[in-house]
Design an enzyme around this catalytic site. Structure first.
Site, PDB file in Angstrom:
ATOM      1  CG  ASP A 107      32.585  52.266  51.460  1.00 60.31           C
ATOM      2  OD1 ASP A 107      32.868  53.467  51.647  1.00 60.31           O
ATOM      3  OD2 ASP A 107      32.876  51.377  52.278  1.00 60.31           O
TER       4      ASP A 107
ATOM      5  CD  GLU B  78      43.347  55.514  56.978  1.00 63.90           C
ATOM      6  OE1 GLU B  78      43.467  55.359  58.196  1.00 63.90           O
ATOM      7  OE2 GLU B  78      42.511  54.905  56.281  1.00 63.90           O
TER       8      GLU B  78
ATOM      9  CG  HIS C 280      35.785  54.837  53.092  1.00 62.30           C
ATOM     10  ND1 HIS C 280      35.387  53.587  52.651  1.00 62.30           N
ATOM     11  CD2 HIS C 280      37.118  54.761  53.302  1.00 62.30           C
ATOM     12  CE1 HIS C 280      36.434  52.786  52.616  1.00 62.30           C
ATOM     13  NE2 HIS C 280      37.499  53.466  53.003  1.00 62.30           N
TER      14      HIS C 280
ATOM     15  CD  GLU D 115      40.717  52.282  51.637  1.00 61.36           C
ATOM     16  OE1 GLU D 115      39.891  52.396  52.557  1.00 61.36           O
ATOM     17  OE2 GLU D 115      41.947  52.274  51.820  1.00 61.36           O
TER      18      GLU D 115
ATOM     19  CG  ASN E 148      44.869  54.882  50.032  1.00 61.10           C
ATOM     20  OD1 ASN E 148      44.216  55.281  49.070  1.00 61.10           O
ATOM     21  ND2 ASN E 148      44.395  54.005  50.904  1.00 61.10           N
TER      22      ASN E 148
END
Ligand code: 9MR
Length: 343
Positions: free
Chosen positions: A275, A168, A245, A273, A209
């Site tokens: 979701d 990030e 996400h 990650e 990432n």
């Protein structure tokens, strides 16, 4: 100018090649098959992903492994794990040079006993830094970062398939996030982190990432340019992680195209990650699209969901995972399994 050799990292190169090969063989087999012959359908996510040489993983809280339903679901369905919090800087180096690997080691031991891969998350991030790091300036911060990478990646060398080396570091508009790392160390800090990770664990796949990179947009453009520059200058980067996400209303129209352009550039891509907030058919359809996008890109080596039961999601208010809070399979689970089986 030094060119990176494509075969430099043995293990993940083999995995990516297997994924491409299996994809090709399955396509050829399918083309040759006479009509009406049913192919075997795998009945777990991990087995279905393995049909195309990919892993299917999940974030795990090692402290939850004692819960019977949690462990049983994890062990049955997944072929890769990542610590949701326990390999981060605050967890692994609570005071300078004093490392604590207890929870991370617990997860690695569990994964090994189940034949699962382990992703490493994350060596350097602006969040979840221990308090002793937050006040450091200049070369003291640089030495802390390099010492941390050496300590953690060195400890887990041989156990980790892919490391999220840097997490990030970009803003939505493509500029660098003005973290303490950026402000104290300047633009070179990401490169320094990758070189240190490569020295500490030469065999792990090294990933950058980030989130909000679910489309061709200003942020993913900036990361693309960084990877292009790293590859041209021989900075050791192997992969880009797409956190993903999402919500069931997210625009996924350029999701696959975005993965593909990084793959074409010469790095692996991993969905790290995943979701998706929502429920029912809309949620299931978004999960299907993301899964199909990975399957369509030969260098997309696997998918990790950010937890598997809504009981323990960081976004539990939007029920974003594949199993409900009582470990029942949701519609989204069946959509992902079917997509993997249809690869
Ligand atoms: O899921 C993690 C949550 O338990 C922590 O409280 C949080 C702390 O910042 O980090 C969450 O995981 C994040 C991941 O490490 C990086 N990408 C975003 C994830 C969700 O915030």
């Amino acid at each position: 100018m030094t060119e990176r050799l494509p075969e430099r990292r043995g293990r993940h190169r083999v995995r990516a090649a297997v994924a491409a090969l299996v994809t090709g063989v399955l396509a050829a087999t399918g083309a040759m098959m006479s009509t009406g012959t049913a192919q075997a359908q795998a009945d777990t996510l991990g087995a279905a992903a393995a049909e195309s040489g990919r892993y299917f993983g999940t974030a795990v809280g090692p402290h939850l492994l004692g819960e019977a339903d949690y462990a049983a679901t994890l062990n049955r369905e997944f072929t890769s794990v990542v610590a949701e919090n326990d390999m981060k800087w605050d967890a692994t180096e609570p005071s300078p040079g004093q490392f604590n690997f207890s929870r991370g080691d617990q997860l690695v031991d569990h994964a090994r006993s189940q034949g699962m891969e382990v992703r490493g998350h994350t060596l350097v991030w602006h969040a979840q830094q221990p308090s002793w790091v937050q006040g450091l300036t200049g070369d003291a911060l640089r030495q802390a970062m390099l010492g941390h990478i050496d300590g953690v990646a060195g400890h887990y060398a041989g156990d980790i398939s892919s490391w999220d080396v840097v997490n990030e570091a970009f803003e939505w508009d493509g500029s660098r996030r003005q973290s303490n790392l950026q402000q104290q160390l300047g633009d070179g800090w990401i490169e320094e982190a990758f070189r240190a990770a490569d020295a500490a664990d030469p065999n792990a796949t090294l990933c950058y990432n980030d989130y909000g990179t679910d489309a061709v947009n200003a942020k993913s453009d900036a990361i693309y340019r960084m990877v292009e520059d790293f590859l041209a200058r021989g900075v050791p980067i192997d992969c880009v992680g797409f956190q993903s996400h999402l919500d069931s209303t997210s625009d996924l129209s350029t999701y696959r195209q975005n993965l593909q352009r990084f793959s074409d550039l010469g790095v692996d891509v991993e969905i790290t990650e995943l979701d998706i907030g929502g429920s029912g058919a809309a949620q299931a359809d978004a999960y299907r699209q993301v899964t199909e996008a990975c399957l369509a890109v030969s260098r997309c080596t696997g998918i990790t969901i950010w937890g598997f039961t809504d009981k323990y999601s960081w976004r539990d208010d939007v029920t974003p995972l594949l199993f409900d809070a009582t470990y029942q399979k949701k519609e989204a689970y069946h959509a992902v399994l079917a997509a993997l089986n249809n690869a």
